[in-house]
Design an enzyme around this catalytic site. Sequence first.
Site, PDB file in Angstrom:
ATOM      1  N   HIS A 182      35.997  91.818  51.956  1.00 54.06           N
ATOM      2  CA  HIS A 182      35.888  90.630  52.822  1.00 54.06           C
ATOM      3  C   HIS A 182      34.525  90.521  53.494  1.00 54.06           C
ATOM      4  O   HIS A 182      34.407  89.902  54.566  1.00 54.06           O
ATOM      5  CB  HIS A 182      37.005  90.695  53.890  1.00 54.06           C
ATOM      6  CG  HIS A 182      37.727  89.396  54.104  1.00 54.06           C
ATOM      7  ND1 HIS A 182      37.565  88.648  55.245  1.00 54.06           N
ATOM      8  CD2 HIS A 182      38.607  88.710  53.336  1.00 54.06           C
ATOM      9  CE1 HIS A 182      38.330  87.551  55.170  1.00 54.06           C
ATOM     10  NE2 HIS A 182      38.964  87.571  54.015  1.00 54.06           N
TER      11      HIS A 182
ATOM     12  N   HIS B  33      38.730  81.665  43.297  1.00 57.03           N
ATOM     13  CA  HIS B  33      39.236  81.900  44.649  1.00 57.03           C
ATOM     14  C   HIS B  33      40.159  80.750  45.037  1.00 57.03           C
ATOM     15  O   HIS B  33      39.804  79.590  44.829  1.00 57.03           O
ATOM     16  CB  HIS B  33      38.021  81.937  45.583  1.00 57.03           C
ATOM     17  CG  HIS B  33      38.309  82.151  47.028  1.00 57.03           C
ATOM     18  ND1 HIS B  33      38.091  81.188  47.980  1.00 57.03           N
ATOM     19  CD2 HIS B  33      38.771  83.238  47.702  1.00 57.03           C
ATOM     20  CE1 HIS B  33      38.387  81.666  49.175  1.00 57.03           C
ATOM     21  NE2 HIS B  33      38.809  82.914  49.040  1.00 57.03           N
TER      22      HIS B  33
HETATM   23 MG   LIG Z   1      37.889  87.255  49.548  1.00 55.35          MG
END
Ligand SMILES: [Mg+2]
Length: 382
Positions: free
Chosen positions: A185, A285
């Site tokens: 992240h 994504h």
């Molecule tokens: Mg991600």
Amino acid sequence: MKITSLRTFVVPPRWLFLKIETDEGVSGWGEPVVEGRAHTVQAAVEELADYLVGQDPLRIEDHWNVLYRGGFYRGGPVLMSAIAGIDQALWDIKGRWLDQPVHQLLGGRCRDGIRVYSWVGGDHPSETADSAFALVEAGFTALKMNGTGPMQIVDGHAAVDAAVANIAAVREAVGPHIGLGVDFHGRVHRPMARVLLRELEPMRLMFVEEPVLPENQDALPSITAGLSTPIALGERLYSRWDFKPVFEGRAVDIIQPDLSHAGGITECRKIAAMAEAYDVALAPHCPLGPIALAACLQVDAVSHNAFIQEQSLGIHYNEAADILDYLVDPKVFEYHDGMVRIPDGPGLGIEIDEAAVVRAAETGHRWRNPVWRHADGSVAEW
Ligand SMILES: [Mg+2]
């Protein structure tokens, strides 16, 4: 045919939907949003509408060029997400006008379905392991989890051990053959990324995502030297030109463009083709809503290098609403054996329940990223 209006709807949990209408009665839906900046993207769509109203919706490639090149300043999450949602809606219109799925107009699908992965929730090893096991029981063959909590640029081995224990608990719960992705992240910086990747090497991960922030991707070759875990990134890159150094750097194995952030179907199709030439895989994504997911599946359908699709059903961010809440027929996203079929209906292949969207937009949302801080009070990457 002419575009007559662009109407946006801010809907829970954190999304923005766009409906483009035409004078022929055909309309299309898109999802132009950056998580946490829905109203900013809404304003960008409204500005771009000045050009689009009155135009022929079928000239998608030309509109893309005008919206991208015609404003002098270009790129970035806000503008490219606005263009992305508009592009999705224009493809939806074209497909409905011609009564064909978008993938048919892009050359026809080269696969019937695609494997999906689900997010694993929970903060502690026992919780994450239980939730991962439940997802496998529900039929998923691939999962993704966060790799760490806040991590300072140089942190202690207590933080490393905690991260490794959490991931090891999940690996143990699901067995050696479930695909397991771990998302750093962008929370981890170069010094700790090197340490963590080495510690995680025995876990046989499907990939590690954003091992460092994309702006630090030049560090990847030194971090990953000698390791075999596939490296993924790309949700915070917005165009072919943003992806260019990723391919040239030769340290990324999987790109994750977001169909609602990287210029839509038109641009992501081209990014996917660039990746293919570098033998890099595609895994779009998509922690977003049903329109974004449908757009992903259209590109997956025509991209030989696509291998898995993120989807947000049950994701921990979305407490107020889910991807199925805005669909007339939620069966289009039914998963069997961990796979979803490529939708075959016209346009994006989904029917949006407009009444549900209008109702939800009355509530709207003000979703924002959490702001995290380290123990010393400095801001941590979320
Ligand atoms: Mg991600």
